[in-house]
Each structure stands twice: as structure tokens, then as C-alpha cells.
Design a protein around this motif. Sequence first.
Motif, PDB file in Angstrom:
ATOM      1  N   ARG A 163       0.860  -1.178   0.000  1.00 16.88           N
ATOM      2  CA  ARG A 163       0.000   0.000   0.000  1.00 16.88           C
ATOM      3  C   ARG A 163       0.896   1.228   0.000  1.00 16.88           C
ATOM      4  O   ARG A 163       2.093   1.127   0.278  1.00 16.88           O
ATOM      5  N   LEU A 164       0.339   2.367  -0.290  1.00 14.34           N
ATOM      6  CA  LEU A 164       1.123   3.595  -0.300  1.00 14.34           C
ATOM      7  C   LEU A 164       1.742   3.807   1.086  1.00 14.34           C
ATOM      8  O   LEU A 164       1.041   3.779   2.102  1.00 14.34           O
ATOM      9  N   ASN A 165       3.050   3.993   1.098  1.00 16.49           N
ATOM     10  CA  ASN A 165       3.851   4.170   2.318  1.00 16.49           C
ATOM     11  C   ASN A 165       4.003   2.894   3.130  1.00 16.49           C
ATOM     12  O   ASN A 165       4.597   2.921   4.211  1.00 16.49           O
ATOM     13  N   TYR A 166       3.492   1.777   2.607  1.00 15.34           N
ATOM     14  CA  TYR A 166       3.658   0.482   3.261  1.00 15.34           C
ATOM     15  C   TYR A 166       4.125  -0.530   2.207  1.00 15.34           C
ATOM     16  O   TYR A 166       3.330  -1.319   1.690  1.00 15.34           O
ATOM     17  N   PRO A 167       5.413  -0.497   1.865  1.00 16.11           N
ATOM     18  CA  PRO A 167       5.903  -1.369   0.789  1.00 16.11           C
ATOM     19  C   PRO A 167       5.906  -2.840   1.184  1.00 16.11           C
ATOM     20  O   PRO A 167       5.950  -3.185   2.369  1.00 16.11           O
ATOM     21  N   ALA A 168       5.834  -3.677   0.170  1.00 19.22           N
ATOM     22  CA  ALA A 168       5.927  -5.125   0.343  1.00 19.22           C
ATOM     23  C   ALA A 168       7.107  -5.636  -0.476  1.00 19.22           C
ATOM     24  O   ALA A 168       7.659  -4.921  -1.307  1.00 19.22           O
ATOM     25  N   GLU A 169       7.485  -6.882  -0.235  1.00 21.27           N
ATOM     26  CA  GLU A 169       8.590  -7.462  -0.990  1.00 21.27           C
ATOM     27  C   GLU A 169       8.115  -7.921  -2.371  1.00 21.27           C
ATOM     28  O   GLU A 169       7.037  -8.504  -2.506  1.00 21.27           O
ATOM     29  N   ALA A 170       8.933  -7.662  -3.379  1.00 16.94           N
ATOM     30  CA  ALA A 170       8.613  -8.085  -4.747  1.00 16.94           C
ATOM     31  C   ALA A 170       9.860  -8.649  -5.413  1.00 16.94           C
ATOM     32  O   ALA A 170      10.986  -8.331  -5.024  1.00 16.94           O
ATOM     33  N   ARG A 171       9.631  -9.494  -6.405  1.00 13.65           N
ATOM     34  CA  ARG A 171      10.729 -10.082  -7.171  1.00 13.65           C
ATOM     35  C   ARG A 171      10.663  -9.580  -8.604  1.00 13.65           C
ATOM     36  O   ARG A 171       9.597  -9.521  -9.212  1.00 13.65           O
ATOM     37  N   VAL A 172      11.835  -9.212  -9.153  1.00  8.47           N
ATOM     38  CA  VAL A 172      11.904  -8.752 -10.536  1.00  8.47           C
ATOM     39  C   VAL A 172      13.132  -9.375 -11.186  1.00  8.47           C
ATOM     40  O   VAL A 172      14.154  -9.591 -10.517  1.00  8.47           O
ATOM     41  N   LYS A 173      13.018  -9.693 -12.447  1.00 16.27           N
ATOM     42  CA  LYS A 173      14.144 -10.262 -13.179  1.00 16.27           C
ATOM     43  C   LYS A 173      14.794  -9.196 -14.046  1.00 16.27           C
ATOM     44  O   LYS A 173      14.103  -8.414 -14.697  1.00 16.27           O
TER      45      LYS A 173
END
Length: 227
Positions: A163-173
Motif C-alpha cells: 500500500r502507499l507508504n507500506y511497501p511489500a517485498e517483490a521479485r523482478v528479473k
Amino acid sequence: MLSLALASENLVFSIALVLMLMIAVLEGVAALFGAGMSSALESLLPESELSPHTEVGAIEADSALSRFLGWLRIGEVPILMLLVIFLLSFGLAGLLLQGLLHSVTGSLAPGWLAVPVVFLLSLPVVRLGGGVLQAIMPKDETTAVTEDSLLGRIAVITLGTARLNYPAEARVKDQHGYSHYLQLEPDTEGDEFVQGTEVLLLSRQGAVYKGIRNANPHLSDQDPNRS
């Protein structure tokens, strides 16, 4: 020394050292055939299934797990190397501490007490060893990428809800097919990205990336030809 290693109180530590040697042998054999165990181990790492109705406590638990794995440098150093470091430090520390205790008191600590204590003592060693490996491991300049070079690519939320101002972990190649884990939040207030959501990376503010939901079904982080 052999009697100490084979004592029932120390079997867990001895088994850890044997496993470490077996992994080294198996990895050597696999390397001869152009294969390896690291990628297989990384694929076994759990990824929790989250939905828009996931409880806040579950999201916080996932974030805590993500931070703990990051603290152990998982994702920065091949997991197989970290496993070897853990098994070596766990096995040696257990036998050494038990040997020291035996020389002082004439007895050994029971396994149910020694194992969790040595396990906790081994975790900082894994982090330290991972940091050393990360510093000395050869870096291929042809596959090095900058943080901004990931902009315009598709990331997938792996842990938490962004959410805005509450980042989460993501994976990118990246363009070489290597995975990177980053912190991601929506670019627009009111947007929410749950686990599994594909997000187009638009900008970066410090260590946090911002993006929008991927609306193009032809774009995916699995696309090896995207550059």
C-alpha cells in the motif's frame, strides 16, 4: 574425540557435519554434469499465499520472515553456501562446546538443551560468513545491473500487501534473467497489491520502488526476451 562425536547428546552435531560433507560431494558431482543444487534449494523456499482478506497479523508475520531471511543474506549469497556455513558452524560449535563442558564438568549437556542454544549461536555466524562470501565472490561485470535499470520491468509481489507508504517485498528479473528482491509500493494512493500481483516499475525513491498494476497481459517477469 570419536567417542565425543558419537555420544547420543552430540549426534545432531555430528550428523550436521556429515550432511555438510555430503552436500560438498553431491555439488561437485552435479557440477561435472552442468547442474547444481542451489537453484533447487531456492525453489523450495516457502512463499505464503495471501489474499485481500488476509489478516494483518499474517502480513506482519510474512514481513518478519522476509526481514529474517534478508538478515541471513538469503538472496544475496547462494543458499547452498549459506547452508554449508550453517551446518559447519552448527556442527563444530556443538562439538566444541560439549567438549569444553565435558572437560570442565565431566558430563555433557542433554541434546534438547544443547541443540537450540547452538542453533541460535550459529545464526550470527551464517550472517557473518555470508557477508564475507558476498565481498569476495567474483562479480561478472557483464551481468551487473544498476537499481534504475530495473525500472520499466515487471515485478511480482512475493510477501505482504503493498500500500502507499507500506511497501511489500517483490521479485523482478533483470535483462540477464537474474532475480532481484526489492521493496515496492503503489504509485497511486488507494491502490493495493497483494501477493502474486504483477506490477510495472515506474520510479524509485531511495530503496523503495513505485509502480502500477500490470495491465498488459503480454508483459511478464517470466518473459526472457524483455529488456
